[in-house]
Design an enzyme around this catalytic site. Structure first.
Site, PDB file in Angstrom:
ATOM      1  N   HIS A  39       0.829  -1.213   0.000  1.00 44.30           N
ATOM      2  CA  HIS A  39       0.000   0.000   0.000  1.00 44.30           C
ATOM      3  C   HIS A  39       0.867   1.268   0.000  1.00 44.30           C
ATOM      4  CE1 HIS A  39      -2.751  -2.910   2.176  1.00 44.30           C
ATOM      5  NE2 HIS A  39      -3.505  -2.522   1.161  1.00 44.30           N
ATOM      6  N   LYS A 152      -0.941  -6.760  -8.108  1.00 39.15           N
ATOM      7  CA  LYS A 152      -1.100  -8.067  -7.461  1.00 39.15           C
ATOM      8  C   LYS A 152      -2.540  -8.572  -7.624  1.00 39.15           C
ATOM      9  CE  LYS A 152      -0.831 -10.651  -3.310  1.00 39.15           C
ATOM     10  NZ  LYS A 152      -2.187 -10.398  -2.787  1.00 39.15           N
ATOM     11  N   SER A 188       1.519  -9.370   0.994  1.00 37.91           N
ATOM     12  CA  SER A 188       0.078  -9.500   1.189  1.00 37.91           C
ATOM     13  C   SER A 188      -0.201  -9.544   2.677  1.00 37.91           C
ATOM     14  CB  SER A 188      -0.415 -10.795   0.537  1.00 37.91           C
ATOM     15  OG  SER A 188      -1.684 -11.149   1.040  1.00 37.91           O
TER      16      SER A 188
END
Ligand code: PAF
Length: 280
Positions: A39, A152, A188
């Site tokens: 992020h 992703k 992740s």
């Protein structure tokens, strides 16, 4: 620079109206929190394109099925705000559910095309209606010039790109390369669920996709390359949902190998579902 937290649309619009008056551009980074370096890279890339960046944090109930435990989704507002602030976000929008879905809300943005490619949609049929509805809403509420999405979640990236185009929402959707651990595993929030042994096995998802892509570039036919990657993953203990080569934009099965292609996979290691993809 101090990061501003806003929780209402009115407060958000006060900031964006000010920026517009000053002639500034801005990007939005939509998130559901649980902020990691994938992020913060979206924020960093946003800052290279625009004068200001807004991150949104909203755990969107509409993209969870009843059996997917919305209540268990990791929430750490203070930690998330700290990380996004450090990354250089100017505004963090943390709307309440009522701000997004007010009483009587009855509109769904429903997509076909890449949203019905038989990938994530096959396993999570409600997912993209939920994503399109919230993302359309966030695009409209923020009025941003750019929206930053990670590669992703490759199908999501194609779905929202198409949706913005189809609905004439004046925003440019920017795909940002997947951030990986040093050994190649895609970052992740779910990686923390992997046991030590699974974490080691998990490397195979990226390496098998990369090898398959290389083999296709070297002349191997698409189906054989995807089959080979599937077999490798199964032999290493993965339960494979899919490994498939698709047109990189439409996600339709390719008609010929000169199209831009992407090899895309989803597979389980124990209780953890991993997704990844590689350009061919
Ligand atoms: O990728 C996500 O985190 C979510 O699907 C998104 C885009 C923030 C919409 O809720």
């Amino acid at each position: 620079m101090k990061t501003k937290l806003v929780r209402t649309l009115a407060a958000l619009r006060r900031e964006t109206t000010k920026w517009r008056k000053e002639g500034l551009t801005y990007a939005v980074v939509p998130t559901m929190g649980a902020i990691h370096s994938g992020h913060t890279e979206l924020v960093a890339q946003g800052l290279t394109r625009a004068d200001r960046v807004i991150a949104t944090i909203f755990v969107n109930p509409k993209q969870f099925a009843a059996h997917e435990d919305l209540d268990k989704y990791p929430r750490d507002e203070d930690g998330d705000v700290l990380k996004l602030g450090k990354a250089g976000c100017h505004v963090i929008y943390l709307p309440t559910p009522e701000e997004i879905y007010p009483e009587g809300f009855c509109t769904t943005v429903s997509a076909t095309g890449p949203a019905k490619a038989g990938l994530e949609d096959k396993f999570r049929p409600q997912f993209f209606d939920g994503v399109c509805t919230i993302v359309a809403k966030l695009f409209i509420q923020t009025g941003a010039d750019y929206a930053m999405f990670g590669e992703k979640d490759y199908q999501q990236l194609q779905v929202v790109t198409r949706m913005a185009k189809d609905l004439s929402i004046p925003i440019e959707v920017i795909g940002v390369a997947t951030v990986r651990e040093d050994d190649g595993l895609a970052k992740s929030s779910r990686n923390v669920y992997l046991s030590k042994q699974e974490r080691q096995q998990a490397l195979a998802i990226y390496s098998s996709l990369s090898h398959a892509a290389e083999r296709i570039r070297g002349g191997l036919d698409i189906q054989s390359a995807a089959r080979l990657a599937t077999r490798t993953l199964m032999a290493l203990g993965f339960t494979v949902d899919y490994v498939t080569v698709r047109n990189a934009a439409t996600l339709a099965p390719p008609q010929n190998r000169d199209e831009p292609l992407r090899i895309i996979a989803a597979a389980w290691l124990g209780e953890t579902r991993l997704i990844d993809n590689v350009a061919v």
